[in-house]
Every structure is written in structure tokens, then in C-alpha cells.
Motif scaffolding. Sequence first.
Motif, PDB file in Angstrom:
ATOM      1  N   CYS A   2      27.597  -0.996  66.953  1.00  0.00           N
ATOM      2  CA  CYS A   2      28.687  -1.553  66.182  1.00  0.00           C
ATOM      3  C   CYS A   2      28.972  -2.231  65.220  1.00  0.00           C
ATOM      4  O   CYS A   2      28.202  -3.309  64.180  1.00  0.00           O
ATOM      5  N   GLY A   3      30.486  -1.981  64.685  1.00  0.00           N
ATOM      6  CA  GLY A   3      31.143  -2.362  63.595  1.00  0.00           C
ATOM      7  C   GLY A   3      31.730  -2.518  62.865  1.00  0.00           C
ATOM      8  O   GLY A   3      33.509  -1.942  64.220  1.00  0.00           O
ATOM      9  N   ASP A   4      31.572  -2.283  61.551  1.00  0.00           N
ATOM     10  CA  ASP A   4      33.421  -2.351  61.013  1.00  0.00           C
ATOM     11  C   ASP A   4      33.432   0.013  59.896  1.00  0.00           C
ATOM     12  O   ASP A   4      31.964  -0.873  59.540  1.00  0.00           O
ATOM     13  N   VAL A   5      34.150   0.394  59.512  1.00  0.00           N
ATOM     14  CA  VAL A   5      33.893   1.172  58.717  1.00  0.00           C
ATOM     15  C   VAL A   5      35.272   1.147  58.295  1.00  0.00           C
ATOM     16  O   VAL A   5      35.999   0.541  58.264  1.00  0.00           O
ATOM     17  N   TYR A   6      35.168   1.786  56.417  1.00  0.00           N
ATOM     18  CA  TYR A   6      36.682   1.807  55.672  1.00  0.00           C
ATOM     19  C   TYR A   6      35.854   3.332  54.554  1.00  0.00           C
ATOM     20  O   TYR A   6      34.934   3.625  54.630  1.00  0.00           O
ATOM     21  N   LEU A   7      37.403   3.677  54.340  1.00  0.00           N
ATOM     22  CA  LEU A   7      37.322   5.009  53.925  1.00  0.00           C
ATOM     23  C   LEU A   7      38.518   4.108  52.242  1.00  0.00           C
ATOM     24  O   LEU A   7      39.657   3.777  52.451  1.00  0.00           O
ATOM     25  N   ALA A   8      37.792   4.102  51.234  1.00  0.00           N
ATOM     26  CA  ALA A   8      38.173   3.423  50.108  1.00  0.00           C
ATOM     27  C   ALA A   8      38.772   4.576  49.089  1.00  0.00           C
ATOM     28  O   ALA A   8      37.566   5.848  48.853  1.00  0.00           O
ATOM     29  N   ASP A   9      40.024   4.655  48.414  1.00  0.00           N
ATOM     30  CA  ASP A   9      39.999   5.561  47.075  1.00  0.00           C
ATOM     31  C   ASP A   9      40.230   4.530  45.923  1.00  0.00           C
ATOM     32  O   ASP A   9      40.541   3.831  45.766  1.00  0.00           O
ATOM     33  N   THR A  10      39.173   5.001  45.245  1.00  0.00           N
ATOM     34  CA  THR A  10      38.796   3.881  44.552  1.00  0.00           C
ATOM     35  C   THR A  10      39.518   4.328  43.353  1.00  0.00           C
ATOM     36  O   THR A  10      39.790   2.842  43.096  1.00  0.00           O
ATOM     37  N   ALA A  11      40.438   5.355  42.734  1.00  0.00           N
ATOM     38  CA  ALA A  11      40.500   5.389  42.036  1.00  0.00           C
ATOM     39  C   ALA A  11      42.067   4.358  41.893  1.00  0.00           C
ATOM     40  O   ALA A  11      42.471   4.059  41.423  1.00  0.00           O
ATOM     41  N   ALA A  12      42.707   4.566  42.730  1.00  0.00           N
ATOM     42  CA  ALA A  12      43.790   4.108  43.356  1.00  0.00           C
ATOM     43  C   ALA A  12      43.613   2.681  43.711  1.00  0.00           C
ATOM     44  O   ALA A  12      44.582   1.902  43.878  1.00  0.00           O
ATOM     45  N   ASP A  13      43.053   2.170  44.333  1.00  0.00           N
ATOM     46  CA  ASP A  13      42.235   0.984  44.412  1.00  0.00           C
ATOM     47  C   ASP A  13      42.319   0.474  46.187  1.00  0.00           C
ATOM     48  O   ASP A  13      43.586  -0.503  45.989  1.00  0.00           O
ATOM     49  N   ARG A  14      42.473   1.502  46.919  1.00  0.00           N
ATOM     50  CA  ARG A  14      43.882   1.079  48.475  1.00  0.00           C
ATOM     51  C   ARG A  14      42.055   1.678  48.726  1.00  0.00           C
ATOM     52  O   ARG A  14      41.723   2.676  48.775  1.00  0.00           O
ATOM     53  N   GLU A  15      42.333   1.238  51.001  1.00  0.00           N
ATOM     54  CA  GLU A  15      41.417   1.088  51.501  1.00  0.00           C
ATOM     55  C   GLU A  15      41.942   1.590  52.177  1.00  0.00           C
ATOM     56  O   GLU A  15      43.397   1.045  52.985  1.00  0.00           O
ATOM     57  N   LEU A  16      41.296   2.554  53.832  1.00  0.00           N
ATOM     58  CA  LEU A  16      41.724   2.379  54.788  1.00  0.00           C
ATOM     59  C   LEU A  16      41.062   1.955  55.813  1.00  0.00           C
ATOM     60  O   LEU A  16      39.315   2.086  55.830  1.00  0.00           O
ATOM     61  N   SER A  17      40.686   1.546  56.446  1.00  0.00           N
ATOM     62  CA  SER A  17      40.122  -0.167  57.377  1.00  0.00           C
ATOM     63  C   SER A  17      40.298  -0.532  58.454  1.00  0.00           C
ATOM     64  O   SER A  17      40.989  -0.918  58.957  1.00  0.00           O
ATOM     65  N   THR A  18      38.859  -0.291  59.366  1.00  0.00           N
ATOM     66  CA  THR A  18      38.862  -1.014  60.230  1.00  0.00           C
ATOM     67  C   THR A  18      38.797  -2.669  60.632  1.00  0.00           C
ATOM     68  O   THR A  18      37.884  -3.047  59.610  1.00  0.00           O
TER      69      THR A  18
END
Length: 165
Positions: free
Chosen positions: A34-50
Motif C-alpha cells: 500500500c502507498g500512493d501513486v502518481y502520473l505526471a506530465d513533466t513537460a506541462a509540470d502537472r501531476e495527478l496523484s493520490t
Amino acid sequence: MLDIGYSLSRRFPDPPQTDYRSADSRALRHDLFCGDVYLADTAADRELSTAWGWVPVLDFAWALCDIVERLDRDPRGNRAARPQHADLDFTESSDRMLFTRRFGWVDVEADWMARDEPPLTFNHGLLRREARDFLHDLIADLTDMHEGLADNVLVWDLQARFPRT
């Protein structure tokens, strides 16, 4: 560019008596790691994370690979104009990550995003490659930490089902 990552929780450790070699699918997908995850658009400097600490990270990687394949079922592939949808449900809440593919692009959004925030958008081929790399890197990390996990038949099957591309 796309970056997919995780962190394991210290609040929800795996039970010390766990036999990783014989852990069943339910344990691997819902009870362990168990933990947390993320998807990041590094070019736009945006992230979707738990930020909950209880997301089963192996299940997330497994489900993400499944979703990417599900989004590729239209025989027209990148030429398919009809949107294709898939959801990733988090088992302990009503929150979901929503995936929509149009042509060769996948929009990723989540229930917990602000309404006016645009989705993260990735090339489908890139998402497939990065999801599979994330899965294999995660398995390598977990097998280094947990004796016997590398000998689990379900882990072997998972790696064979989603080879690196």
C-alpha cells in the motif's frame, strides 16, 4: 513526457508473516504494497496523484496496463475517432481515474480533480510503454524488498502478460 511513480506507506505495512511466494491474487492486488501513486506530465509540470497512503500500488500498475490494452481494442487504432473509455476504481473509496482515448491520445482525469482543471493528455503508445515499464520497475523494487515474491507464479504471469515494449 510521462512519469509514473509510487511511494509505499509506512502507515499500512505488509503483515510480517506474509509468504510472498504463495500470496494469491487477492493479496497481491488488494492487501499488500500500500502507498500512493502518481502520473505526471513533466513537460506541462502537472501531476495527478493520490495522497491517501492505502492504494495497493501493484494493483494500480496491473490495472493501468489492463486499461491501456482495453483502450486499444478498436481495430482502427490511432485512426479511431470514436472515444474509448475506461475507469480505474479505487477499492476503498468511490474515487476513480477516468481514461478517454481519441485517435492516438489518452486523456486522464480523476474524480478528485477540480472541475475547471484540464485532463492530462498522453500519446497512447507512450502511455503503454511507460505503464509497462512502471510495472516491471515496481516488481523489481518489490522483489528486492520481499523475499519469495520473485518466485510467485502470479508475478511471473503478470510480467509475461505485459512485457516491456
